[in-house]
Design a protein around this motif. Structure first.
Motif, short mmCIF file in Angstrom:
data_model
loop_
_atom_site.label_atom_id
_atom_site.label_comp_id
_atom_site.label_asym_id
_atom_site.label_seq_id
_atom_site.Cartn_x
_atom_site.Cartn_y
_atom_site.Cartn_z
N HIS A 70 -2.52 -4.32 -2.86
CA HIS A 70 -3.79 -5.03 -3.03
C HIS A 70 -3.76 -6.42 -2.38
O HIS A 70 -4.81 -7.01 -2.14
N ARG A 71 -2.57 -6.90 -2.09
CA ARG A 71 -2.43 -8.23 -1.47
C ARG A 71 -2.68 -8.19 0.03
O ARG A 71 -3.47 -8.96 0.57
N CYS A 72 -2.01 -7.24 0.74
CA CYS A 72 -2.13 -7.22 2.21
C CYS A 72 -2.88 -5.99 2.73
O CYS A 72 -3.15 -5.90 3.92
N GLY A 73 -3.19 -5.05 1.85
CA GLY A 73 -3.96 -3.88 2.27
C GLY A 73 -3.14 -2.74 2.82
O GLY A 73 -3.69 -1.73 3.24
N ARG A 74 -1.82 -2.87 2.84
CA ARG A 74 -0.95 -1.79 3.35
C ARG A 74 -1.21 -0.53 2.54
O ARG A 74 -1.27 -0.54 1.33
N ASP A 75 -1.36 0.61 3.23
CA ASP A 75 -1.61 1.90 2.59
C ASP A 75 -0.81 2.94 3.36
O ASP A 75 -1.25 3.38 4.43
N GLU A 76 0.37 3.28 2.86
CA GLU A 76 1.26 4.18 3.59
C GLU A 76 2.02 5.08 2.62
O GLU A 76 2.12 4.78 1.44
N PRO A 77 2.61 6.17 3.15
CA PRO A 77 3.46 7.01 2.31
C PRO A 77 4.69 6.22 1.84
O PRO A 77 5.20 5.36 2.55
N VAL A 78 5.14 6.56 0.64
CA VAL A 78 6.35 5.95 0.09
C VAL A 78 7.55 6.53 0.82
O VAL A 78 7.71 7.74 0.89
#
Length: 118
Positions: A70-78
């Motif tokens: 929620h801080r930088c918007g990163r959205d990726e697989p773990v």
């Protein structure tokens, strides 16, 4: 080791489903877990030795969980367990993890009677 227990449980489930019949293939869907597929495949082969699952082909379908920061918007697989604690990009801990962590033995393929199945 996590993969060893996982592999043994998969083989045990396949043996139960096979009910004494020879298994030539397994399809397993693994969600969420940061695992090494080669280690799981080898673990299944070791756990299957001496059972009706011995020498079965293993098809692993990996569905990694995703993490959104929620801080930088990163959205990726773990990719590893640390990504579920803090964002690898910015270090933020305001993250949201989504996805399934189920392990499902989706199917087993049984040998045909012509192949010498019991």
């Amino acid at each position: 080791m996590h993969e060893t227990g996982l592999s043994e449980a998969i083989v045990a489930a396949a043996v139960r489903r096979a009910a004494g019949r020879h298994v030539t293939g397994l399809r397993v869907r693994i969600g969420g877990h940061a695992i090494d597929p080669d280690v799981v495949t080898q673990g299944i082969q070791v756990a299957a030795a001496g059972t009706v699952v011995a020498d079965a082909a293993v098809d692993l379908v990996l569905e990694p969980m995703t993490v959104r920061c929620h801080r930088c918007g990163r959205d990726e697989p773990v990719r590893d367990h640390l990504a579920m604690v803090a964002c690898p990009r910015c270090g933020g801990v305001d993250i949201e993890v989504s996805g399934s962590d189920d392990v499902v033995l989706e199917s087993i393929t049984l040998a045909s009677p012509a192949m010498g199945a019991v």
